[in-house]
Write a protein that holds these residues in place. Structure first.
Motif, short mmCIF file in Angstrom:
data_model
loop_
_atom_site.label_atom_id
_atom_site.label_comp_id
_atom_site.label_asym_id
_atom_site.label_seq_id
_atom_site.Cartn_x
_atom_site.Cartn_y
_atom_site.Cartn_z
N GLY A 138 0.80 -1.21 0.00
CA GLY A 138 0.00 0.00 0.00
C GLY A 138 0.83 1.27 0.00
O GLY A 138 0.36 2.32 0.39
N GLN A 139 2.12 1.12 -0.42
CA GLN A 139 2.91 2.33 -0.56
C GLN A 139 2.28 3.24 -1.59
O GLN A 139 1.75 2.78 -2.59
N SER A 140 2.36 4.50 -1.34
CA SER A 140 1.71 5.41 -2.28
C SER A 140 2.44 5.40 -3.61
O SER A 140 3.67 5.43 -3.65
N ALA A 141 1.66 5.30 -4.66
CA ALA A 141 2.24 5.31 -5.99
C ALA A 141 1.85 6.61 -6.66
O ALA A 141 0.79 7.17 -6.38
N THR A 142 2.71 7.07 -7.57
CA THR A 142 2.38 8.30 -8.27
C THR A 142 2.07 7.99 -9.74
O THR A 142 2.41 6.92 -10.25
N LEU A 143 1.40 8.95 -10.37
CA LEU A 143 1.04 8.75 -11.77
C LEU A 143 2.23 9.07 -12.66
O LEU A 143 2.99 9.99 -12.41
N THR A 144 2.37 8.27 -13.76
CA THR A 144 3.51 8.44 -14.66
C THR A 144 3.16 7.90 -16.05
O THR A 144 2.25 7.08 -16.19
N LEU A 145 3.90 8.33 -17.04
CA LEU A 145 3.77 7.76 -18.38
C LEU A 145 4.93 6.82 -18.65
O LEU A 145 5.10 6.32 -19.76
N GLY A 146 5.72 6.57 -17.61
CA GLY A 146 6.95 5.78 -17.74
C GLY A 146 6.74 4.40 -18.31
O GLY A 146 7.57 3.89 -19.08
N ASN A 147 5.60 3.76 -17.96
CA ASN A 147 5.35 2.41 -18.44
C ASN A 147 5.23 2.37 -19.96
O ASN A 147 5.66 1.45 -20.62
N TYR A 148 4.59 3.44 -20.47
CA TYR A 148 4.45 3.51 -21.93
C TYR A 148 5.81 3.79 -22.56
O TYR A 148 6.13 3.28 -23.63
N ALA A 149 6.64 4.59 -21.87
CA ALA A 149 7.97 4.92 -22.39
C ALA A 149 8.83 3.67 -22.46
O ALA A 149 9.65 3.52 -23.38
N THR A 150 8.63 2.73 -21.52
CA THR A 150 9.42 1.51 -21.52
C THR A 150 9.32 0.79 -22.86
O THR A 150 10.30 0.26 -23.38
N PHE A 151 8.12 0.77 -23.41
CA PHE A 151 7.90 0.09 -24.69
C PHE A 151 8.84 0.65 -25.76
O PHE A 151 9.40 -0.08 -26.56
N PHE A 152 9.00 1.99 -25.74
CA PHE A 152 9.80 2.61 -26.80
C PHE A 152 11.28 2.58 -26.49
O PHE A 152 12.11 2.62 -27.40
N SER A 153 11.63 2.47 -25.19
CA SER A 153 13.06 2.51 -24.85
C SER A 153 13.73 1.17 -25.13
O SER A 153 14.90 1.12 -25.48
N ASP A 154 12.98 0.08 -25.00
CA ASP A 154 13.58 -1.25 -25.24
C ASP A 154 13.05 -1.81 -26.55
O ASP A 154 11.86 -2.11 -26.66
N PRO A 155 13.89 -1.96 -27.58
CA PRO A 155 13.42 -2.43 -28.89
C PRO A 155 12.84 -3.85 -28.84
O PRO A 155 12.14 -4.26 -29.75
N LEU A 156 13.12 -4.59 -27.77
CA LEU A 156 12.60 -5.96 -27.65
C LEU A 156 11.08 -5.99 -27.77
O LEU A 156 10.51 -6.84 -28.45
N TYR A 157 10.41 -5.02 -27.12
CA TYR A 157 8.94 -5.02 -27.13
C TYR A 157 8.40 -4.85 -28.55
O TYR A 157 7.48 -5.54 -28.96
N ALA A 158 9.00 -3.90 -29.28
CA ALA A 158 8.53 -3.66 -30.65
C ALA A 158 8.77 -4.89 -31.51
O ALA A 158 7.91 -5.28 -32.31
#
Lengths: 286, 352
Positions: free
Chosen positions: A48-68
């Protein structure tokens, strides 16, 4: 006048529409909105640690060519499976709709929809018994052929295709059957009487009229196959790492739900773009 | 354009003999009607000439060439279907062009032939429409244009007018006849409508239970039916049955009539037919003064515009008479009448 009548018609139709729409709202939009929310979180920890909002998860897709790379592989798989289903399913649907009548049609129909009756996991595991070395196919082939062959398709790309085609073929047969059955036999006879060979009749009359069924079946197959994970995981082994299995890993193994959710939405977006781009082309063809 | 010859053709579906040893010739340029009740085998016969069904035995020749084993697309025939069977995915012009394209025609020749065919059926203005934008009569014309544009050796029509309403059907009959005359193609027309068969064709073949029961010109079949079935299926007929002797026919109810001159030698059980419009009525003051062939009492009457139909009770036997309504007054029900006819109008039927 007509507007008024339509309004009162809508009011009368509400009791019929409401259950379906209420269900769709609950079953699709609520979980989907929850997933949108998850995909924007930095982390999801049970503590239950507080989490913050981010677009980082979407950025992960573009940062690692493996996903594409995996996404392209999955789209490719979707195309191949859809194509194989068209090639196998359309002729079968044609025979069912235009050649068999009465009892014979019912019997063959039963065979076509039989895969729907068995549990999908059981289906996939039974394929593993057929395809592995020393399995049913291997033994049977060696019993017939005079020379020794080693036949091991297990944990390979073809095995994934075989398993997926088996699971999704009925959709293609059913949608093609419906559109083929709606074609009046007299149209086929008319084309023949005008001098068209069987092939020309298929190309100029039957195929254009059956196209909506082929397209509906293709959409029903392509979309779930691109996101499939069970068949690739069980039948594909290490070679079966695809976009769908990576998403599954995020939920069941790594417990990185935000990344899994983000990857899912990217897949959804890509599929929607493909459908939108192809819609005008297909509409023209139909 | 060609002569079509069907010889000893039979086709059995399971245990049902759909066509049973049929022989009939269709002369070059003729307009033939195959007439019969449903299940008489007329459509099956047409489909065998087309090449959709293949006979178990017998031969079919088009222009002298044996075609019974030639598939439909190689027979060079034109066919118009009951529901028109226009390709819904193509425009009117593309429908008509289909048969020409399949034969490899293209460019200006193709366009001109399509335009000519559409002009022939008076639909040049609608070339770009889709079939679903046309009325029933227009679809019928497109189907006809599509069938004749390829210059078939024989034109086959399977109840083509049955889906149209009565007024339109009459117009289309005239139109069909005009187009057939203009093109000059041998035409075989299947129908169950006897009026249509009579008004449209040069010759009629009547089928029953897979066999041809009579074949001839419409007037010939109407005036000289060869069987009770032909007499009653093609138009209406009074059937008189009884025992013949010495040129007279003693009816089952005891009354007697004169047979036609050629009936002088027959004896035993016998049947005759007479058309209702050949039976003339005149009212009598009372039954005692009666002459004519038979006497009776008017039992029912009905009017249909210009005609009156009387049903006369002659000693228990009902005889129908159709008369043109002139200036005279109608005969009331219950009035004694005498029935007269020309002896030659009485048609002798073979023993059933």
């Amino acid at each position: 006048m007509t507007g008024k009548r339509r309004d009162s018609g809508l009011v009368k139709a509400m009791p019929l529409l409401l259950p379906a729409y209420a269900w769709l709202t609950l079953a699709i939009f609520l979980p989907l909105s929850a997933m949108v929310y998850f995909s924007l979180l930095t982390s999801m920890s049970p503590s239950g640690q507080s989490a913050t909002l981010t677009l980082g998860n979407y950025a992960t897709f573009f940062s690692d060519p493996l996903y594409a790379t995996l996404l392209v592989r999955s789209l490719e798989l979707g195309l191949i499976v859809t194509l194989v289903c068209v090639l196998i399913g359309f002729p079968a649907a044609y025979v069912l709709a235009k050649i068999f009548k009465g009892r014979a049609r019912e019997a063959i129909f039963l065979l076509v929809i039989l895969p729907f009756w068995s549990n999908s996991l059981v289906r996939v595991f039974s394929w593993s018994m057929v395809l592995r070395e020393g399995g049913i196919l291997d033994t049977a082939l060696n019993a017939i052929l005079p020379f020794k062959v080693t036949f091991d398709l297990m944990y390979s790309y073809p095995a994934v295709i075989i398993g997926l085609v088996h699971s999704y073929l009925p959709y293609m047969v059913l949608t093609c059957y419906l559109s083929l059955q709606a074609i009046d036999d007299a149209l086929i006879e008319a084309a023949r009487s005008l001098g068209a060979s069987r092939f020309t009749t298929l190309r100029r009359v039957i195929a254009p009229l059956a196209l909506p069924g082929v397209l509906a079946g293709s959409a029903l197959i392509f979309i779930p196959v691109v996101g499939s994970f069970m068949e690739p995981r069980i039948l594909g082994g290490h070679g079966g790492t695809l976009y769908g299995t990576v998403i599954e890993d995020q939920f069941t193994a790594v417990y990185n739900w935000p990344l899994g959710a983000a990857l899912s939405f990217i897949l959804l977006a890509v599929v929607l773009v493909i459908l939108l781009v192809s819609a005008p082309v297909l509409r023209k063809a139909a | 354009m060609a002569r079509v010859e069907v010889q000893n053709v039979s086709l059995t579906f399971g245990v049902h003999k759909a066509v049973d040893d049929v022989s009939i010739a269709f002369e070059d340029g003729g307009f033939y009607a195959l007439l019969g009740p449903s299940g008489s085998g007329k459509t099956t016969l047409l489909r065998m000439i087309a090449g959709f069904e293949f006979p178990d035995t017998g031969s079919i020749r088009i222009d002298g060439e044996a075609v019974e084993n030639v598939p439909v697309n190689k027979r060079r025939i034109g066919m118009v279907f009951q529901n028109y069977a226009l390709f819904p995915n193509m425009s009117v012009a593309d429908n008509v062009a289909f048969g020409l394209e399949v034969r490899g025609e293209k460019g200006e020749t193709l366009r001109r032939e399509v335009a000519d065919a559409l002009d022939l059926v008076q639909l040049g203005a609608l070339a770009k429409r889709r079939p679903h934008q046309l009325s029933g009569g227009q679809r019928q014309r497109v189907a006809l244009a599509r069938a004749i544009v390829t210059k078939p050796r024989v034109l086959l029509l399977d109840e083509p007018l049955s889906a149209l309403d009565k007024a339109l059907r009459t117009d289309m009959q005239v139109e069909l006849k005009r187009i057939q005359r203009e093109v000059g193609v041998t035409t075989i027309f299947v129908t169950h409508d006897q009026e249509e068969a009579l008004s449209i064709s040069d010759r009629i073949g009547i089928l029953k239970d897979g066999r041809i029961v009579q074949e001839g010109a419409p007037e010939e079949i109407y005036d000289r039916p060869a069987s009770e079935f032909a007499a009653t299926f093609l138009g209406e007929a009074n059937i008189l049955s009884g025992t013949a002797e010495n040129g007279r026919l003693r009816l089952d109810n005891g009354l007697a009539i004169d047979l036609p001159p050629e009936g002088g030698t027959v004896a035993g059980d016998f049947r005759c037919a007479i058309r209702p419009e050949r039976v003339h009525l005149s009212a009598l003051p009372d039954a005692a003064t009666a002459g004519g062939q038979l006497q009776g009492v008017v039992k029912r009457r009905s009017f249909s515009g210009s005609l009156s139909t009387y049903v006369v009770d002659c000693g228990g036997k009902e005889i129908k008479s159709v008369v043109q309504r002139g200036g005279g007054t109608a005969i009331e029900i219950g009035r004694p009448v005498e029935l007269r006819w020309n002896r030659d109008d009485l048609v002798m039927l073979p023993a059933a």
